[in-house]
Design a protein around this motif. Sequence first.
Motif, PDB file in Angstrom:
ATOM      1  N   MET A  34       9.800  52.403  -5.905  1.00  0.00           N
ATOM      2  CA  MET A  34      10.446  51.153  -5.237  1.00  0.00           C
ATOM      3  C   MET A  34      11.169  51.678  -4.152  1.00  0.00           C
ATOM      4  SD  MET A  34       9.954  48.019  -6.726  1.00  0.00           S
ATOM      5  CE  MET A  34      11.462  47.014  -6.527  1.00  0.00           C
ATOM      6  N   GLY A  70       3.071  40.379  -5.103  1.00  0.00           N
ATOM      7  CA  GLY A  70       3.482  39.041  -5.468  1.00  0.00           C
ATOM      8  C   GLY A  70       3.447  37.987  -4.746  1.00  0.00           C
ATOM      9  N   THR A  71       4.481  38.018  -3.722  1.00  0.00           N
ATOM     10  CA  THR A  71       4.779  36.939  -3.049  1.00  0.00           C
ATOM     11  C   THR A  71       3.319  36.603  -2.032  1.00  0.00           C
ATOM     12  OG1 THR A  71       6.831  37.525  -2.799  1.00  0.00           O
ATOM     13  CG2 THR A  71       6.419  35.704  -1.251  1.00  0.00           C
ATOM     14  N   ASN A  98       7.433  41.802 -15.026  1.00  0.00           N
ATOM     15  CA  ASN A  98       8.639  42.728 -15.238  1.00  0.00           C
ATOM     16  C   ASN A  98       9.677  41.987 -16.127  1.00  0.00           C
ATOM     17  OD1 ASN A  98       9.449  41.127 -13.208  1.00  0.00           O
ATOM     18  ND2 ASN A  98      10.409  42.515 -12.034  1.00  0.00           N
ATOM     19  N   ARG A 119       8.917  33.114  -5.163  1.00  0.00           N
ATOM     20  CA  ARG A 119       9.282  32.891  -6.687  1.00  0.00           C
ATOM     21  C   ARG A 119      10.122  32.042  -6.830  1.00  0.00           C
ATOM     22  NH1 ARG A 119       7.333  38.227  -6.410  1.00  0.00           N
ATOM     23  NH2 ARG A 119       9.282  38.815  -5.365  1.00  0.00           N
ATOM     24  N   MET A 163       4.477  46.771  -1.452  1.00  0.00           N
ATOM     25  CA  MET A 163       4.446  45.388  -1.982  1.00  0.00           C
ATOM     26  C   MET A 163       4.007  44.509  -0.867  1.00  0.00           C
ATOM     27  SD  MET A 163       8.055  46.154  -3.895  1.00  0.00           S
ATOM     28  CE  MET A 163       8.990  44.575  -3.547  1.00  0.00           C
ATOM     29  N   SER A 164       4.376  43.122  -0.833  1.00  0.00           N
ATOM     30  CA  SER A 164       3.846  42.162  -0.060  1.00  0.00           C
ATOM     31  C   SER A 164       4.094  42.429   1.780  1.00  0.00           C
ATOM     32  CB  SER A 164       4.400  40.706  -0.232  1.00  0.00           C
ATOM     33  OG  SER A 164       3.921  40.213  -1.494  1.00  0.00           O
ATOM     34  N   ARG A 169       1.443  46.699  -5.392  1.00  0.00           N
ATOM     35  CA  ARG A 169       1.885  45.744  -6.416  1.00  0.00           C
ATOM     36  C   ARG A 169       2.437  44.422  -5.489  1.00  0.00           C
ATOM     37  NH1 ARG A 169       5.178  50.258  -7.212  1.00  0.00           N
ATOM     38  NH2 ARG A 169       6.720  49.205  -6.214  1.00  0.00           N
ATOM     39  N   LYS A 198       4.890  37.682 -11.901  1.00  0.00           N
ATOM     40  CA  LYS A 198       6.482  37.593 -12.591  1.00  0.00           C
ATOM     41  C   LYS A 198       7.006  36.064 -12.030  1.00  0.00           C
ATOM     42  CE  LYS A 198       8.948  39.903  -8.976  1.00  0.00           C
ATOM     43  NZ  LYS A 198       9.313  41.109  -8.555  1.00  0.00           N
TER      44      LYS A 198
HETATM   45  C1  LIG Z   1       8.160  41.673  -7.712  1.00  0.00           C
HETATM   46  C2  LIG Z   1       7.699  43.254  -7.582  1.00  0.00           C
HETATM   47  C3  LIG Z   1       6.985  43.477  -6.811  1.00  0.00           C
HETATM   48  C4  LIG Z   1       6.215  42.361  -5.827  1.00  0.00           C
HETATM   49  O1  LIG Z   1       6.874  42.126  -4.808  1.00  0.00           O
HETATM   50  P1  LIG Z   1       6.460  41.154  -3.773  1.00  0.00           P
HETATM   51  O2  LIG Z   1       7.370  41.382  -2.434  1.00  0.00           O
HETATM   52  O3  LIG Z   1       6.565  39.633  -4.060  1.00  0.00           O
HETATM   53  O4  LIG Z   1       5.153  41.683  -3.283  1.00  0.00           O
HETATM   54  C5  LIG Z   1       6.452  44.779  -6.732  1.00  0.00           C
HETATM   55  N1  LIG Z   1       6.827  45.687  -7.431  1.00  0.00           N
HETATM   56  C6  LIG Z   1       7.994  45.288  -8.261  1.00  0.00           C
HETATM   57  C7  LIG Z   1       8.484  46.390  -9.263  1.00  0.00           C
HETATM   58  C8  LIG Z   1       8.482  44.214  -8.399  1.00  0.00           C
HETATM   59  O5  LIG Z   1       9.559  43.896  -9.271  1.00  0.00           O
END
Ligand SMILES: *Cc1c(COP(=O)(O)O)cnc(C)c1O
Length: 235
Positions: free
Chosen positions: A162, A222-223, A57, A229, A204-205, A220, A36
């Motif tokens: 989440m 990202g970072t 997202n 981001r 997540m990260s 999931r 994203k």
């Molecule tokens: C942005 C996001 C992530 C990833 O988050 P990071 O901390 O960057 O790994 C995972 N799940 C959802 C629903 C997100 O919006």
Amino acid sequence: MEDINSNLESLYKKIAAAALRVHRNPQDIRLVAVSKRMPAHFVKTALACGQKIFGENYLQDAQKKIEEIGPGPEWHFIGHIQSNKAKNVVSLFDMIHTVDREKLARAINSHAGKIGKKTSVLVQVNVGKEEQKAGVLPEQTEELLKKLQQFDCLLVKGLMTMPPYRNNPEDVRPYFRALREIAEQYTPKGYFHQPDKVELSMGMSHDFEVAIEEGATLIRVGTAIFGPRPSLEKS
Ligand SMILES: *Cc1c(COP(=O)(O)O)cnc(C)c1O
């Protein structure tokens, strides 16, 4: 872009190590690279490194990227969806992680039916019962799972959460465990498409290792792959 490559490599190693700590097969954990707000060429770099699944997202941002990149990746939608936007989400994405109400499920089902597709979905559960977060409450999860059975074009693959943010990932463990226990409770009732392979999208990260120890099948991240981001712009 060597960073993305080495970030992915170190992530794959950490995923395998976390799985082995709890005697799980590392292959049972799939990494959703959350791209994203990141440019399409970041996705292409990750693809070239063998990463196959990407998470987005923001619909508008994702749409441009998906069109630019073309066939290859598997796309997962992990953001909030307004029911009137379900159409585009259904046609662009392979899995939707964020189904939390009947109205949205109905809209997804209807668009999937129109284009002759079965859409894989996860039910988002608000395990921390946080006011500001999307997701069905744990005690209302069964009711929603029951309602989803009426929709022929939805494949209900599992649950997503989440959890509340905690500095120490260990403090998130009870929430991951709670999601797994909800899945375990309802699997025997036949609410999930593949009872022997119920997906848990969590981690997540900063907390994916704990999530894997608690049974995550989709993480999931990202970072930790793409770096910080850019801040949100109006689009
Ligand atoms: C942005 C996001 C992530 C990833 O988050 P990071 O901390 O960057 O790994 C995972 N799940 C959802 C629903 C997100 O919006």
